[in-house]
Scaffold this active site. Structure first.
Site, PDB file in Angstrom:
ATOM      1  N   ASP A 144      45.130 -71.559 -16.943  1.00 15.37           N
ATOM      2  CA  ASP A 144      44.189 -71.624 -15.828  1.00 15.37           C
ATOM      3  C   ASP A 144      44.073 -70.305 -15.080  1.00 15.37           C
ATOM      4  O   ASP A 144      43.176 -70.131 -14.257  1.00 15.37           O
ATOM      5  CB  ASP A 144      44.686 -72.667 -14.816  1.00 15.37           C
ATOM      6  CG  ASP A 144      44.169 -74.053 -15.127  1.00 15.37           C
ATOM      7  OD1 ASP A 144      43.128 -74.163 -15.784  1.00 15.37           O
ATOM      8  OD2 ASP A 144      44.831 -75.020 -14.710  1.00 15.37           O
TER       9      ASP A 144
HETATM   10  C1  GLC Z   1      48.987 -76.399 -15.098  1.00 18.59           C
HETATM   11  C2  GLC Z   1      47.723 -77.163 -15.360  1.00 18.59           C
HETATM   12  C3  GLC Z   1      47.307 -77.075 -16.791  1.00 18.59           C
HETATM   13  C4  GLC Z   1      47.290 -75.661 -17.243  1.00 18.59           C
HETATM   14  C5  GLC Z   1      48.609 -74.974 -16.968  1.00 18.59           C
HETATM   15  C6  GLC Z   1      48.571 -73.507 -17.296  1.00 18.59           C
HETATM   16  O1  GLC Z   1      50.058 -77.065 -15.683  1.00 18.59           O
HETATM   17  O2  GLC Z   1      47.867 -78.510 -15.027  1.00 18.59           O
HETATM   18  O3  GLC Z   1      46.042 -77.649 -16.973  1.00 18.59           O
HETATM   19  O4  GLC Z   1      46.999 -75.646 -18.598  1.00 18.59           O
HETATM   20  O5  GLC Z   1      48.920 -75.097 -15.597  1.00 18.59           O
HETATM   21  O6  GLC Z   1      47.773 -72.772 -16.444  1.00 18.59           O
HETATM   22  C1  GLC Z   2      47.156 -72.461 -10.343  1.00 13.20           C
HETATM   23  C2  GLC Z   2      48.461 -72.623 -11.094  1.00 13.20           C
HETATM   24  C3  GLC Z   2      48.261 -73.271 -12.429  1.00 13.20           C
HETATM   25  C4  GLC Z   2      47.481 -74.524 -12.265  1.00 13.20           C
HETATM   26  C5  GLC Z   2      46.209 -74.303 -11.460  1.00 13.20           C
HETATM   27  C6  GLC Z   2      45.533 -75.622 -11.223  1.00 13.20           C
HETATM   28  O1  GLC Z   2      46.327 -71.620 -11.007  1.00 13.20           O
HETATM   29  O2  GLC Z   2      49.104 -71.386 -11.292  1.00 13.20           O
HETATM   30  O3  GLC Z   2      49.512 -73.545 -13.021  1.00 13.20           O
HETATM   31  O4  GLC Z   2      47.150 -75.030 -13.505  1.00 13.20           O
HETATM   32  O5  GLC Z   2      46.494 -73.686 -10.233  1.00 13.20           O
HETATM   33  O6  GLC Z   2      44.537 -75.626 -10.313  1.00 13.20           O
END
Ligand code: GLC
Ligand code: GLC
Length: 813
Positions: A487
């Site tokens: 993300d």
């Molecule tokens: C969080 C989110 C997931 C994402 C991950 C890596 O666990 O829930 O959707 O893939 O972060 O950013």
């Molecule tokens: C932030 C976190 C990531 C998560 C995302 C969800 O980017 O670092 O882990 O998946 O928020 O909104």
């Protein structure tokens, strides 16, 4: 390293984790409830309850990031002479003579002892009931009569957990309650557009009550010393506005050796619009009375508890292994499967790190969670697939999240995460392989929940694949969009405004060359699955069409995605490499190594082996594999959130446990059992539990999302426990790739990948209407099944064909 302090231990016999010191390094929580009514409960009884949706239907209030930590919960105050104490130590924090918290499968039992009195509370949500039971047993263990004053306590949330925390100009005037006998009803907003209320009941006469927080606690007192409790005098307050609560007051006399049970019940009721009222301003309590009547005696509650335990017996009997290694067996047989149920239920919405107001159900998250859960209750997995697919757009893109209450896509976050569509194939294929239920492909499923837009689920899978194919960049690799699985890799974001969300901002997209090798690998893995599925259901042309796209993707990765020692991670907006030896920092990333090795891209040219070796060389540390290496030491405008984190945390070189299993599966496919096992054991909670309770901080019985990486201030410190895709991926890895029991369309494929030291083990696997007892003789081999004997008959190949009934399988490697 010296032995760290321990706060608890496993009790495998009872499937419990036993906490023996209330001052754990962080609240260690558990989840109650399996379907509609849920509660979070910490080892000191902190936490809250909600119906279906932690944001829109919050029943009790909780304050996150509070001082002191974990304040607010269901509390019992016991006043014994001048001493006031709680069985769970908090909030009074009166030193106890004995404390124990047992977190089990959907229940928690907290026991405290003080001055010859034992108070034990069993918390659980009975199956199919919208209520939390709190069975309190008070026992006089002294030789004198005890006269105790008992106060219960719950604080109501005004339903919407977000506005409850901010809209005080309104909230302080809306609160309403009713009191009837031993039941306190919370009916805020029931007079207008809500047709639901909550209640808190006890199955005994009460000698007083309170429903107004300030009157009970006192404006300048705390939960630790509520005025009514300290003075031993309820106020019988009736809340009008301000902050409604529910507290019962009961006088209890106990002879020496005597014990008494009290059943407290926190319930939730919905009424029909035209049946809301009994009379003007008096709510219709019929359903509440009925619910109370079902759970108003110790016998009824004990029966409901036995049913809950039987439910878990059945669930955990579906896959059960005996390896002789307790640390492995307890994770596989109990805790990993339990965590999979929890992540399936909650996605990433409500934990002690996820406040329940930020996120609903994630499209990609929920599809992955499904893989850890589908063997447990396939019909629920089936419904989930339909719900998820219903939030897809006609072009195959999808809402990134949806709210569980409404099942509608979440407009605040929208779509544009280009890995999302592929996960629908991942989840659906897992469901069909487990159940053999191909009929799901013919279900009519809408786009964006629009009536009239329905097409078959198969059509949804097709547009998912096509979404990738139609969004290729200059190297014929998938365009990343807002982000892929990571993300925080926001390559079209270009934000310099701290008030913009990295996830939803795309300041520049025109002319983007940002491509993802993670999606490329994911596309090849799920594409192969899709091709196999098409062949299976007689869609040869579609299989051929997609095979070509998969082959083209493999070519593109080999041509433009290989850096010499590992797979690249991405190309940025300008077409520059990310995750390359040419970069100053973050030369290598884990996600593309995981997905491209799982996809076996370039295995014949040694790419897979080199990539896996590079993971060991550059990413591995004592606590697992970090996400990227070296960590970013500065913010990079064109990369987005990933470089916003300090070194070693979260997506900037943290050990993001979720993606470790991808590499482990890559190792298993490559047949490297020793390496697979050593990576696996590093993030297996039971191994961490033994060594690092203090350092690790978070619950030792489940995986957390992130462990601080080698570049962090404190490597090995865990955060974001419970709700993480790690649960499903750890399960998928160990059950299917390490222990090697893999559901397939026509039976079970047996293909373990083990460390050389592995000894004989037996897996009990219920599969559709069959029950297999599979014994594996590894003979020091890491991989390669030599012989399978099914019910005394040799089997060709590695798939034991499905047939109903009981079967015995002997496997020689
Ligand atoms: C969080 C989110 C997931 C994402 C991950 C890596 O666990 O829930 O959707 O893939 O972060 O950013
Ligand atoms: C932030 C976190 C990531 C998560 C995302 C969800 O980017 O670092 O882990 O998946 O928020 O909104």
């Amino acid at each position: 390293m010296e032995q760290q302090k321990r706060y608890g231990h496993f009790d495998d016999q009872n499937r419990e984790y036993v906490i023996t010191d209330p001052q754990t390094p962080w609240p260690w929580i558990n989840y109650l409830g399996n379907e509609d009514f849920f509660s979070l409960i910490s080892n000191t009884a902190g936490g809250y309850s909600f119906y279906k949706d932690a944001k829109f239907r919050r029943i009790t209030r909780y304050r996150y990031n509070n001082v002191p930590m974990d304040n607010g919960g269901r509390y019992f105050y016991i006043k014994d002479g001048d001493t006031v104490w709680n069985p769970g130590w908090k909030p009074c924090k009166t030193p106890l003579d004995f404390y124990e918290c047992r977190h089990g499968m959907s229940y928690t039992r907290i026991t405290g002892r003080k001055n010859g009195v034992e108070a034990s509370v069993l918390f659980f949500v009975p199956l199919k009931k919208w209520a939390e039971v709190q069975k309190l047993t008070l026992k006089n263990e002294s030789s004198e009569e005890k006269k105790l004053k008992l106060f219960s306590f719950e604080e109501w949330c005004l339903w919407n957990a977000a506005t409850d925390m901010e809209n005080f100009q309104r909230n302080f005037s809306t609160g309403e309650v009713e009191i009837e006998g031993s039941t306190i009803y919370h009916k805020t907003e029931y007079r207008e557009r809500r047709n639901h209320y909550a209640f808190y009941h006890v199955n005994a006469p009460i000698q007083g009550f309170d429903t107004d927080r300030e009157t009970f606690v006192g404006l300048y007192n705390e939960f630790a010393d509520p005025q009514a409790v300290m003075e031993g005098k309820p106020r019988n307050s009736h809340a009008h506005g301000w902050s409604p609560i529910a507290s019962h007051y009961i006088e209890v006399t106990l002879n020496p050796g005597e014990s008494k049970d009290f059943v407290f019940l926190l319930g939730y009721i919905e009424n029909e619009q035209d049946d809301k009222w009994e009379s003007l301003q008096v709510i219709n309590k019929k359903k509440a009375h009925a619910l109370i009547a079902e759970l108003d005696t110790t016998e009824k509650v004990d029966k409901a508890f036995a049913e809950l335990n039987a439910y878990w017996d059945a669930l955990l009997n579906i896959y059960n292994v005996r390896t002789g290694n307790d640390k492995l067996d307890r994770m596989v047989n109990i805790w990993n499967q339990y965590q999979c149920m929890v992540t399936f239920n909650f996605s990433r919405s409500a934990s002690f790190f996820e406040s329940g107001v930020g996120r609903g159900m994630g499209f990609r998250d929920s599809n992955q969670d499904l893989v850890g859960f589908v063997h447990q209750i396939p019909p629920r997995a089936r419904q989930r697939i339909i719900d998820i697919a219903s939030t897809q757009f006609p072009d195959g893109g999808c809402y990134h999240q949806y709210q569980p209450l409404t099942k509608r896509g979440n407009n605040d976050i929208g779509g544009g995460f280009n890995d999302d569509p592929c996960w629908l194939i991942f989840g659906t294929v897992a469901y069909i392989k487990e159940t053999g239920d191909f009929s799901i492909l013919d279900e009519m499923v809408p786009f964006d929940n629009q009536p009239g837009s329905e097409v078959t689920l198969f059509e949804h899978l097709k547009v998912s694949m096509d979404h990738v194919i139609k969004n290729l960049g200059p190297h014929m690799l998938p365009l990343i969009g807002r982000a892929d699985w990571n993300d925080c890799l926001n390559l079209n974001c270009f934000s310099m405004d701290p008030n913009e969300s990295f996830q939803t901002t795309e300041n520049v997209t025109e002319g983007t060359k940002a491509e993802s090798l993670m999606i490329a690998g994911l596309f090849v893995v799920t594409g192969k699955d899709y091709v196999a599925l098409c062949k299976k259901i007689g869609k040869a042309d579609e299989a051929e069409r997609m095979q070509k796209a998969v082959d083209a993707m493999i070519d593109a990765v080999k041509k433009h995605g290989w850096d010499g020692e590992w797979y690249l991670r991405a190309y940025d907006f300008y077409g520059n490499k990310i995750g390359s030896n040419e970069c100053d920092e973050a030369k290598i990333f884990i996600e593309s190594q995981g997905w491209c090795t799982m996809a076996e891209i370039g295995a014949e040219d040694g790419m897979v082996a080199k990539s896996l070796d590079s993971c060991k060389k550059y990413l591995e540390c004592e606590h697992g594999m970090v996400l990227n290496n070296p960590a970013f030491s500065k913010f990079i405008y064109e990369y987005g959130e990933i470089s916003s984190y300090p070194e070693g945390y979260k997506e900037n070189a943290g050990i993001f446990c979720h993606n470790n299993p991808w590499v482990i599966i890559g190792e298993c496919i490559a047949g490297r059992g020793n390496d697979a096992w050593s990576h696996y054991a590093k993030i297996l909670p039971s191994y961490v539990e033994e060594k690092y309770q203090t350092l690790h901080k978070v619950e030792p019985y489940v995986n957390c999302q992130m462990v601080a990486g080698k570049d962090a201030f404190k490597p090995g410190e865990g955060k974001n426990s419970w709700l993480t895709g790690t649960a499903a991926w750890m399960w998928y890895t160990v059950s299917e790739f390490i222990l090697g029991i893999k559901p397939d369309y026509d039976g079970i494929r047996i293909d373990p990948c083990l460390p050389e030291t592995a000894t004989d083990y037996t897996v009990q696997r219920k599969f559709r209407d069959a029950d297999y007892e599979i014994t594996i003789h590894p003979n020091g081999q890491q991989k390669g099944v030599k012989k399978i004997v099914l019910d005394g008959q040799p089997v060709d190949g590695t798939v034991i064909p499905y047939s109903a009934g009981k079967h015995t399988v002997e496997v020689t490697m």
